[in-house]
Write a protein that holds these residues in place. Structure first.
Motif, PDB file in Angstrom:
ATOM      1  N   MET A 114       0.704  -1.088   0.102  1.00 39.40           N
ATOM      2  CA  MET A 114      -0.208  -0.278  -0.048  1.00 39.40           C
ATOM      3  C   MET A 114       1.003   1.039   0.218  1.00 39.40           C
ATOM      4  N   TYR A 115       1.923   0.959   0.568  1.00 40.77           N
ATOM      5  CA  TYR A 115       2.801   1.986   0.909  1.00 40.77           C
ATOM      6  C   TYR A 115       3.472   2.641  -0.578  1.00 40.77           C
ATOM      7  N   ALA A 116       3.489   1.812  -1.305  1.00 44.69           N
ATOM      8  CA  ALA A 116       4.359   1.616  -2.542  1.00 44.69           C
ATOM      9  C   ALA A 116       2.861   1.880  -3.676  1.00 44.69           C
ATOM     10  N   ALA A 117       1.690   1.930  -3.450  1.00 46.59           N
ATOM     11  CA  ALA A 117       0.457   2.230  -4.251  1.00 46.59           C
ATOM     12  C   ALA A 117       0.134   3.451  -4.325  1.00 46.59           C
ATOM     13  N   VAL A 118       0.537   4.284  -2.798  1.00 47.36           N
ATOM     14  CA  VAL A 118       0.143   5.947  -2.585  1.00 47.36           C
ATOM     15  C   VAL A 118       1.270   6.477  -3.483  1.00 47.36           C
ATOM     16  N   ALA A 119       3.118   6.347  -3.141  1.00 50.29           N
ATOM     17  CA  ALA A 119       3.901   6.830  -3.586  1.00 50.29           C
ATOM     18  C   ALA A 119       3.611   6.945  -5.352  1.00 50.29           C
ATOM     19  N   ASN A 120       2.820   5.690  -5.397  1.00 48.72           N
ATOM     20  CA  ASN A 120       3.316   5.928  -7.168  1.00 48.72           C
ATOM     21  C   ASN A 120       2.908   6.894  -7.519  1.00 48.72           C
ATOM     22  N   ARG A 121       1.203   7.393  -6.608  1.00 50.77           N
ATOM     23  CA  ARG A 121      -0.169   7.718  -7.265  1.00 50.77           C
ATOM     24  C   ARG A 121      -0.355   9.002  -6.236  1.00 50.77           C
ATOM     25  N   THR A 122       0.785   9.808  -6.513  1.00 53.52           N
ATOM     26  CA  THR A 122       1.213  10.630  -5.506  1.00 53.52           C
ATOM     27  C   THR A 122       0.398  11.840  -6.482  1.00 53.52           C
ATOM     28  N   ILE A 123       0.964  11.541  -7.995  1.00 52.99           N
ATOM     29  CA  ILE A 123       0.244  13.139  -8.314  1.00 52.99           C
ATOM     30  C   ILE A 123      -1.601  12.675  -8.057  1.00 52.99           C
ATOM     31  N   GLU A 124      -1.850  11.934  -8.813  1.00 54.28           N
ATOM     32  CA  GLU A 124      -3.140  10.961  -8.682  1.00 54.28           C
ATOM     33  C   GLU A 124      -3.933  11.263  -7.735  1.00 54.28           C
ATOM     34  N   VAL A 125      -3.307  10.803  -6.434  1.00 54.34           N
ATOM     35  CA  VAL A 125      -3.478  11.639  -5.418  1.00 54.34           C
ATOM     36  C   VAL A 125      -3.956  12.735  -5.445  1.00 54.34           C
ATOM     37  N   GLY A 126      -3.136  14.232  -5.378  1.00 56.79           N
ATOM     38  CA  GLY A 126      -2.893  15.343  -5.282  1.00 56.79           C
ATOM     39  C   GLY A 126      -4.081  15.944  -6.440  1.00 56.79           C
ATOM     40  N   THR A 127      -4.427  15.514  -7.776  1.00 57.22           N
ATOM     41  CA  THR A 127      -5.271  15.850  -8.561  1.00 57.22           C
ATOM     42  C   THR A 127      -6.682  15.701  -7.856  1.00 57.22           C
ATOM     43  N   LEU A 162      -1.665  13.836   2.091  1.00 59.80           N
ATOM     44  CA  LEU A 162      -0.245  15.100   0.963  1.00 59.80           C
ATOM     45  C   LEU A 162      -1.353  16.223   1.099  1.00 59.80           C
ATOM     46  N   ASN A 163      -0.061  16.997   1.221  1.00 60.96           N
ATOM     47  CA  ASN A 163      -0.781  18.655  -0.121  1.00 60.96           C
ATOM     48  C   ASN A 163      -0.683  18.987  -0.890  1.00 60.96           C
ATOM     49  N   ILE A 164      -2.012  19.130  -1.408  1.00 61.76           N
ATOM     50  CA  ILE A 164      -2.222  18.951  -2.651  1.00 61.76           C
ATOM     51  C   ILE A 164      -0.731  19.236  -3.774  1.00 61.76           C
ATOM     52  N   VAL A 165      -0.344  20.860  -3.641  1.00 61.40           N
ATOM     53  CA  VAL A 165       0.517  21.463  -4.323  1.00 61.40           C
ATOM     54  C   VAL A 165       1.596  20.341  -4.677  1.00 61.40           C
ATOM     55  N   SER A 166       2.682  20.249  -3.423  1.00 60.57           N
ATOM     56  CA  SER A 166       3.662  19.476  -3.395  1.00 60.57           C
ATOM     57  C   SER A 166       2.985  17.885  -4.122  1.00 60.57           C
ATOM     58  N   ALA A 167       1.880  17.558  -3.645  1.00 66.20           N
ATOM     59  CA  ALA A 167       1.638  15.929  -4.266  1.00 66.20           C
ATOM     60  C   ALA A 167       1.820  16.492  -5.725  1.00 66.20           C
ATOM     61  N   ARG A 190       3.690  18.343  -7.487  1.00 64.32           N
ATOM     62  CA  ARG A 190       4.534  18.781  -8.418  1.00 64.32           C
ATOM     63  C   ARG A 190       5.477  17.888  -8.389  1.00 64.32           C
ATOM     64  N   SER A 191       5.395  16.674  -7.335  1.00 68.81           N
ATOM     65  CA  SER A 191       6.002  15.325  -7.046  1.00 68.81           C
ATOM     66  C   SER A 191       6.254  14.530  -9.453  1.00 68.81           C
ATOM     67  N   SER A 192       7.629  14.046  -9.531  1.00 73.63           N
ATOM     68  CA  SER A 192       7.374  13.223 -10.171  1.00 73.63           C
ATOM     69  C   SER A 192       7.460  12.002 -10.164  1.00 73.63           C
TER      70      SER A 192
END
Lengths: 389, 386
Positions: free
Chosen positions: A278-291, A380-385, A387-389
């Motif tokens: 699940m940690y990996a799932a979250v890390a992979n989808r950081t931008i998605e979560v931000g969106t 997660l913070n919206i902006v930094s999420a 912006r993450s790559s």
């Protein structure tokens, strides 16, 4: 607003290998968990089915099992005069005085010998235990050194087939029939005539006495009369079902303690597996979560989405584990029961409570494993999420 | 040497993931250690058996007795050094949940045949002299807070009635595998009372223990003993103590098989956890591996990197697991019913098995990521989005 369930489920499909491994991990744990409970329940079920609520069995108070109990004939006669005992149509009490001994027989295939219970019964025994039915051959003759074998004995031991001769107590005993007792513990016994066995072993005392009560509720009165008799101080009447259930306690308890101890420990391993996934799932989808957050989904919805994902993961694992565990019901195994010191055949048995506790167990692994990663996703913070790559 | 540094740094890149993986392995190794210990505890009796001792019991099964008169006949067989005998007493002490072996033995010879029970000579002398005395193992003395001179009251089942025995000796175990939870008292004391209450059952012996001078002759002497009593009312079965104990262990075979099976499942679960971590790490680093290849690092380097990390994590995890196994097993021993396992130690073989399976897991878990890393073309790798 809630994040659609479809989105959650389809996320699991994107990294099939990792999802598969995690599901497999949970499935393995649930399989073992269920198998252990099924084994313990199987022992218990077999022995509970052995006894009846309407019968009373009398053994020596200090005895740990039937084989170490001794009731001499004088005592047996006293017991037969107690009130509330059911009578046959011709007025005789329905009682079976039974010598119970153990003999060694060779196991088929496995090699080595094991203990088999031989029970001497009186003709009333078949009234007392209507579940015992002749399956093949004929019943033993009360005037001869003959035995009938339970189905589990017939198929597992050398020399327990119809026509075979078993040698013990300086005599040859012919197996003349096999009987079936609806999967109860009697299936793991050999029966012969009570007097023949007493005579052969040069004994004049039974091991236990089993009798039928007039009414089930009469046990209280019977026990009261029993306790009042000074000559019966060393003996104790018990409901037959309770007596045999107690013989399963040591064994079932041991399997449960060990099994639950071990599964709970290594469920921690599977939980950690879920956490990592699940940690990996979250890390992979950081931008998605931000969106998602930018679109207006609340933190709580994100938390719920990831928790649900983890729950689905573990529930699928739990179901897979249970699915394979349910096939164990087809297997019947046989082992030495510590309670009676003799071989007992039993099947793995599934009960609704085992299904429920296994699934709850799986869900708990998913919840605990998914909790921290979900919290991270929700925070997660919206902006930094974004912006993450 | 740069590779080692890189392995180490790589392992620490996702600290949380690595730590979780290590904890996961440690927990599984602990469960593995526990199961193996239970399995070895089960066969503790086999380990403790001496090569020069034979057990003679009734051929039908152990619940039937042998006549006392067999003793002299057995003693006369050439190669037989000494003979003692015992009866299983059974009964209950305090309540039915107190398990330990209670045996009526020949006070004169019992301790000669069992040198692993260390008993002070003055205590032994008193024990031999007093009919109603008993000797107990040091673990028993500790469990029930018994000391010399205390009385133990037993409720007999095979030998009906109340039996009061006075503790006159406490023996210490010689080896780690020696059972220090047994209770011995006078066979003669029990027999005397049987003679009064139930003459038909007097003069009975549960089993004979024979010490032979040459362990190599165990087979022939066993046959000789059994031949002596062939076709009598009480035929005998003689075997080495080891075979006798193995028979007991084998009877619980189904449970041992189940435990062995579960311990392999545990290794499977460790493999899944480590494998999952390695696959994730390798996937994230696909682009890096392509860069390595472009820079001219060989396939061997990549293998070393991935395998090294996998081994590092799994070995660290299993070392941690083994460390916590010791206090943990002590905790388990306190939970199971008292006396279930007279001897409960972590055997060296358990440690070796756990360590070698960790090594194997480390190896296997890296196979898939290695194959993936080597199989990926440089161009695809560089283009990979994690």
């Amino acid at each position: 607003m809630k994040i659609p369930f479809k989105y959650i489920v389809r996320n699991l499909g994107t990294r099939k290998l990792t999802t598969g491994i995690t599901v497999l991990g949970v499935a393995l744990v649930v399989f073992v968990f269920a198998a252990v409970l099924m084994m313990a329940y199987g022992v218990q079920k077999t022995l509970v089915a052995t006894g009846s609520d309407e019968n009373v069995i009398i053994a020596r108070k200090a005895a740990n099992g039937e084989i170490s109990s001794i009731i001499d004939r004088v005592t047996a006669d006293i017991i037969m005069t107690l009130p509330n005992i059911a009578k046959t149509s011709d007025g005789r009490p329905i009682v079976s005085g039974e010598p119970v001994v153990i003999i060694n027989l060779e196991k088929i295939g496995a090699g080595g010998v094991s203990n088999v219970t031989v029970r001497g019964v009186s003709p009333q025994a078949f009234t007392l235990r209507p579940q015992v039915k002749l399956k093949a051959g004929r019943m033993f003759n009360t005037g001869a050194r003959e035995l009938v074998a339970g189905t589990a004995i017939e198929s597992r031991f050398v020399g327990a087939k119809i026509g075979d001769v078993v040698r013990f107590a300086g005599d040859n005993w012919t197996v003349v029939g096999t009987f079936d007792s609806d999967g109860s513990g009697f299936d793991s016994e050999m029966w012969g005539d009570s007097n023949q066995l007493l005579d052969a072993f040069n004994r004049n005392a039974f091991s236990t006495l089993t009798l039928r009560l007039e009414r089930r509720e009469a046990f209280h009165d019977f026990a009261a009369a029993f306790e009042k008799d000074q000559r019966l101080q060393q003996f104790e009447p018990k409901i037959e079902r309770r007596f045999f259930e107690e013989q399963s306690e040591l064994m079932a308890g041991f399997i449960r303690i060990l099994g639950i101890f071990v599964t709970v420990i290594f469920s921690a391993g599977a939980t950690i597996g879920a956490t990592i996934t699940m940690y990996a799932a979250v890390a992979n989808r950081t931008i998605e979560v931000g969106t998602l957050r930018a679109l207006g989904f609340r933190r709580r919805s994100v938390l719920a989405a990831f928790l649900t994902e983890s729950l689905v993961l573990s529930l699928v694992g739990g179901l897979v584990g249970l699915f394979f565990a349910s096939f164990l019901q087809l297997f019947s195994i046989s082992t030495l029961n510590f309670g009676s010191f003799s071989e007992l055949a039993f099947s793995f048995a599934l009960s609704p409570s085992i299904v429920l506790s296994s699934l709850l167990f799986a869900v708990a692994m998913g919840l605990i494993g998914g909790f921290l990663p979900s919290v991270r996703a929700a925070r997660l913070n919206i902006v930094s999420a974004l912006r993450s790559s | 040497m740069k590779v080692f540094k890189l392995v180490f740094k790589n392992a620490l890149r996702h600290k949380l993931r690595t730590i979780l993986t290590i904890i996961g392995i440690a927990i599984a190794v602990m469960a593995f250690g526990l199961l193996r210990t239970v399995v070895t505890a089960w066969s503790a009796g086999v380990e403790a058996s001496a090569a020069n001792r034979l057990i003679t019991r009734q051929a039908v099964s152990f619940i039937f007795p042998l006549p006392y008169s067999y003793r002299d006949q057995i003693t006369k067989i050439p190669g037989v050094d000494a003979v003692t005998y015992a009866n299983w007493f059974g009964g209950t002490y305090i309540d039915k949940n107190q398990f330990f072996a209670r045996m009526a033995v020949d006070a004169e010879t019992n301790f000669d045949l069992y040198p692993e029970f260390l008993i002070p000579s003055d205590q032994l002398t008193t024990f031999k002299r007093e009919r109603n005395s008993c000797v107990i193992g040091s673990d028993l003395a500790q469990r029930y807070k018994l000391k010399i001179g205390d009385e133990m009251q037993m409720d007999g089942d095979i030998y009906p009635g109340k039996w009061n025995l006075v503790v006159r000796g406490i023996y210490q175990p010689r080896d780690k595998s020696t059972d220090a939870t047994q209770m011995f008292f006078h066979w003669q004391y029990v027999d005397e009372r049987m003679r009064q209450d139930n003459p038909g059952r007097a003069g009975n012996v549960g089993w004979y223990v024979i010490r032979i001078s040459d362990p190599a002759k165990a087979g022939t002497i066993s046959d000789q003993v059994d031949a002596l009593f062939k076709n009598s009312r009480a035929e005998t079965k003689t075997e080495t103590e080891r075979a006798f104990q193995q028979g007991f262990v084998a009877s619980a075979g189904a449970i041992i098989t189940a435990m062995n099976f579960i311990s392999f499942v545990i290794i499977g679960i460790i493999l899944l956890v480590v494998g999952n971590t390695m696959i994730m790490s390798a996937r994230e680093r696909t682009r890096e591996y392509a860069v390595f290849k472009t820079l001219g690092f060989s396939a061997g380097h990549l293998v070393g990197l991935i395998l090294g990390e996998s081994l590092f994590i799994s070995l660290l995890g299993s070392a941690l697991g083994l460390l916590v196994t010791y206090p943990f097993i002590a905790g388990f021993a306190a939970v199971v019913p008292k006396g279930f396992f007279p001897v409960f130690n972590i055997e060296p073989i358990t440690v070796v098995l756990a360590a070698s399976s960790a090594l194997l897991v480390g190896l296997l878990a890296s196979l898939f990521p290695i194959q993936r890393a080597l199989g990926t073309k440089i161009v695809d790798g560089l283009r990979h989005i994690g």
